[in-house]
Design a protein around this motif. Structure first.
Motif, short mmCIF file in Angstrom:
data_model
loop_
_atom_site.label_atom_id
_atom_site.label_comp_id
_atom_site.label_asym_id
_atom_site.label_seq_id
_atom_site.Cartn_x
_atom_site.Cartn_y
_atom_site.Cartn_z
N ASP A 175 0.77 -1.40 -0.01
CA ASP A 175 -0.01 0.11 0.12
C ASP A 175 0.88 1.31 0.01
N GLY A 176 0.54 2.09 -0.97
CA GLY A 176 1.06 3.51 -1.12
C GLY A 176 2.48 3.55 -1.69
N LEU A 177 2.79 2.34 -2.38
CA LEU A 177 4.20 2.30 -2.94
C LEU A 177 3.96 1.71 -4.49
N LEU A 178 4.17 2.66 -5.28
CA LEU A 178 4.08 2.13 -6.81
C LEU A 178 5.71 2.11 -7.37
N LYS A 179 6.20 0.88 -8.03
CA LYS A 179 7.19 0.88 -8.87
C LYS A 179 6.88 0.94 -10.26
N GLY A 180 7.68 1.97 -10.78
CA GLY A 180 7.42 2.05 -12.29
C GLY A 180 8.18 1.11 -13.11
N PRO A 181 8.00 0.92 -14.31
CA PRO A 181 8.13 -0.26 -15.25
C PRO A 181 9.64 0.10 -15.85
N PHE A 182 10.18 1.00 -15.70
CA PHE A 182 11.64 1.24 -16.20
C PHE A 182 12.61 1.98 -15.27
N THR A 183 13.86 1.52 -15.49
CA THR A 183 14.94 2.07 -14.94
C THR A 183 15.92 2.52 -16.10
N THR A 184 16.83 3.53 -15.49
CA THR A 184 17.78 4.10 -16.34
C THR A 184 19.15 4.24 -15.98
N VAL A 185 20.22 4.67 -16.76
CA VAL A 185 21.40 4.37 -16.70
C VAL A 185 22.05 5.34 -15.41
#
Length: 712
Positions: free
Chosen positions: A580-590
């Motif tokens: 709850d309260g935490l959303l992890k996005g689908p991309f990481t970057t350099v």
């Protein structure tokens, strides 16, 4: 009623869309998923995906534990860094450490041998042979008799299929023995290492980041398949030429965005989606805790025994990496079972099924009672087998036992030998015995075996195989055994192949003598396993036929558990919320790589990579929305172990990534697929191409592949 077990198990109901991304589908099932594939944006016809002779399925290959794909007509194969780790380690020394420094062959002549354990399998044909395996089996056969008869039929089907050394055939069971398919594969034996980045790229984050998100790992490498000048697989030779693959994947650097569809094809290892609640509780409460404790202890022994010797550390690098991966997955399963009571969820489903089954069982009303009884016997035997594994946890002893068993089996006609000891298996046995020299040190093996015997001594006596205690060496006897054994020498180890059983019985080598002494006790366990497996193979298919009929009546999708055969799954690029309260996005970057940088492994950033990031030399690999180069991305695809290296494709069938991991919250998907949190982790192909160009200068490989770059 479901009197016949030969049901059309690929039937799908109208509710398939509700289960969107769940399912590791056999290619021939995909036409029945056409509407769902179109719905998420896959433009490739499902009929093409069902045809192993057509693009893109004809480009998919197995490495015998990992997945891969051809990316050029000259046998160039892309897979994960960790899937090529054995070949990288094999060619590494403390002075020329390709694990740390990476490796790039600028010319074909510079490519390095992958070793006898590095093989490429190209699936050529899949055919349903269920009736040839199961027809006419009498219900009065004992478990052992049934198991032996099925094994004999499977071996006959394999022998009929394997016409030469170039072909490898198998007859795996699907739906826990309800169906059998014969799979014919071309086996390429000359495989060479072409390129691998430093493990500070290919394994960035190491075991700390394993199964975690966000990730910034460039888990990729390249191999090349070689064959004889006649185009057929051949033993490794400088005269061999690159394999001309029938097909290869076009690489797309155009990228993906959140919500885009993906296809994923590979060879997933094992899932347990159809296990009973009792089997889940056994795994949760007994098997997994014991496995985690054993691996943790073993890793500590390896670390202590190798810490002051860089050469030994290199030798055990692959062993430790594999153990750490299994450990983290096992811990993740335990944590997942603690977080969500999957057994309780299965209880509800099982109760609903049992009610339905009793109403539709007809004359088969005792099926579930019989099923519960044989599963209980199976779990009891598993505890004895776990104790046996502790009592025999020595690479030297395993080699001796393999050699003695081979000698015994070779006294029989080839067709009557135990699977794994036929003439077709001899090259694999030699390869394993040879490979030991790259991952073995006598003193380290001694320390591991001593600790394992101590762990065995602490197991409840009722859980140990009867009579085994008296056959085992004492811890005090181990130093002299390791000093006087000649099996640590590869040439002398291999020299035992071909000797008769009497030579083993007369041997003074302490590990050969121990193998002979343990053999009868091992056969008692093996015979018990055959009896139970035979009964499972009789009852479980009837259970699965009922489960399939039940699910089909509800309009739910029906797919077999993973079993290391070619499968296709699909999904979308998707974020997730682990809590709850935490959303992890689908991309990481350099940029995330530099945020994690420390001066210690596994977060050391190579200077050339750091300079490329700081200099923002992104070129055509820059994602317009992100403003930088993406490294890894998430999708909702259904994956498991064995899917490592699987091709991740866009809706047109172009390569856009490589599967290499799952999020920690997803580990329990092997038992229960939770669409809300199950996510697979992939290398974005743009990061791979960018590192190859800006860091490793692998221009020769970039030119060899067909790459679609984004429009300016």
């Amino acid at each position: 009623m479901f009197k016949s077990i030969f049901l059309p198990v690929a039937l799908l109901g109208a509710a398939t869309a509700a289960f969107a991304d769940e399912g590791q589908w056999q290619p021939h099932q995909l036409p029945q998923l056409s509407s769902e594939l179109k719905r998420i944006g896959i433009t490739m016809p499902a009929s093409k995906l069902a045809d192993l002779s057509k693009h893109p399925m004809s480009a998919m290959v197995s490495l015998g534990g990992c997945s891969a794909s051809f990316v050029s007509p000259d046998g160039l194969v892309v897979t994960n860094h960790h899937c090529a780790y054995g070949a990288i380690q094999r060619n590494s020394t403390p002075e020329q450490n390709y694990i740390v420094n990476g490796f790039l062959a600028k010319t074909r002549a510079e490519e390095l041998p992958g070793g006898p354990n590095t093989l490429i399998y190209v699936t050529e044909k899949v055919e349903n042979v269920t009736r040839r395996v199961l027809d006419g089996l009498s219900p009065t056969l004992s478990g052992s008799e049934r198991h032996a008869l099925v094994a004999a039929r499977v071996k006959a089907l394999i022998a009929e299929c394997e016409t030469d050394k170039s072909t490898r055939c198998s007859v795996p069971a699907f739906h826990r023995g309800l169906e059998y398919y014969r799979i014919k594969q071309l086996m390429i034996r000359d495989v060479r290492l072409v390129h691998a980045p430093s493990d500070r790229i290919g394994n960035f984050g190491g075991d700390i980041d394993n199964y975690e998100w966000p990730r910034q790992t460039g888990d990729y490498s390249f191999l090349r398949a070689y064959v004889g000048k006649d185009g057929r697989p051949a033993d490794p030779s400088p005269d061999n030429v690159p394999y001309r693959s029938k097909d290869f994947l076009v690489v797309s650097a155009e990228g993906l965005k959140n919500g885009d569809p993906i296809l994923l094809a590979g060879y997933p290892g094992r899932t347990s989606r159809y296990k009973l609640p009792s089997e889940i509780r056994f795994a949760r409460d007994v098997d997994f805790p014991a496995k985690a404790a054993t691996i943790t202890a073993d890793l500590a022994i390896i670390a202590a025994a190798t810490k002051d010797n860089p050469a030994w550390d290199v030798r055990y690098a692959s062993v430790a990496k594999s153990l750490n991966n299994v450990l983290k997955k096992t811990q993740g399963l335990m944590d997942g079972f603690a977080r969500k009571d999957i057994a309780a969820i299965k209880d509800v489903q099982d109760a609903e099924f049992r009610t339905w089954q009793q109403a539709h069982a007809g004359a088969n009303k005792n099926l579930l009672t019989e099923l519960d009884a044989v599963i209980a016997r199976d779990m009891a035997l598993q505890r004895q087998e776990a104790a046996w594994n502790e009592a025999t946890h020595s690479d030297l002893l395993k080699s001796a036992r393999t050699l003695y068993r081979l000698a015994l089996e070779r006294q029989k006609p080839d067709a009557e030998r135990e699977g794994g000891y036929q003439e077709r298996d001899l090259s694999f046995i030699k390869a394993r015995l040879t490979r030991l020299e790259q991952s073995f040190v006598p003193s380290v093996d001694e320390a591991r075996y001593k600790a394992a015997l101590a762990r065995y001594a602490r197991i409840d006596g009722a859980m140990r195989p009867q009579g085994l205690d008296a056959l085992l060496p004492t811890e005090a006897a181990l130093p002299a055994m390791y000093r006087s054994s000649e099996l640590a020498d590869t040439a002398k180890r291999l020299a035992w192949i071909g000797k008769d059983p009497q030579a083993f019985r007369a041997s003074n080598d302490p590990f050969i003598a121990l193998a002979v002494r343990l053999h009868d006790a091992g056969m008692v366990l093996e015979n018990g396993r055959n009896e139970i497996d035979g009964n499972l193979e009789r009852v479980i298919p009837q259970y699965m036929a009922a489960v399939i009929a039940f699910k089909t009546s509800q309009g739910k999708p029906v797919y077999p558990d993973a079993n290391s055969t070619l499968r296709v799954t699909y999904g979308t690029v998707s974020p997730y919320s682990p809590r709850d309260g935490l959303l992890k996005g689908p991309f990481t970057t350099v940029e995330g790589i530099l945020e994690k940088e420390t001066d210690k492994d596994p977060f050391i950033v190579p200077a050339a990579l750091k300079q490329a990031i700081q200099g923002k030399r992104y070129g055509v690999f820059k994602d317009k929305a992100l403003g930088t180069v993406p490294v890894n991305f998430l999708s909702s695809a259904d994956t498991t172990g064995g899917n490592s290296g699987s091709a991740v494709m866009n809706g047109r069938g172009e390569l856009v990534g490589l599967n290499f991991d799952s999020t920690y919250e997803s580990i329990t998907k092997d038992w229960y697929f939770d669409t809300a949190i199950t996510r697979a982790i992939h290398v974005d192909i743009r990061y791979m191409l960018w590192v190859m160009k800006e860091v490793d200068h692998a221009d020769n490989l970039l030119k060899e592949m067909t790459i679609k770059y984004p429009k300016k």
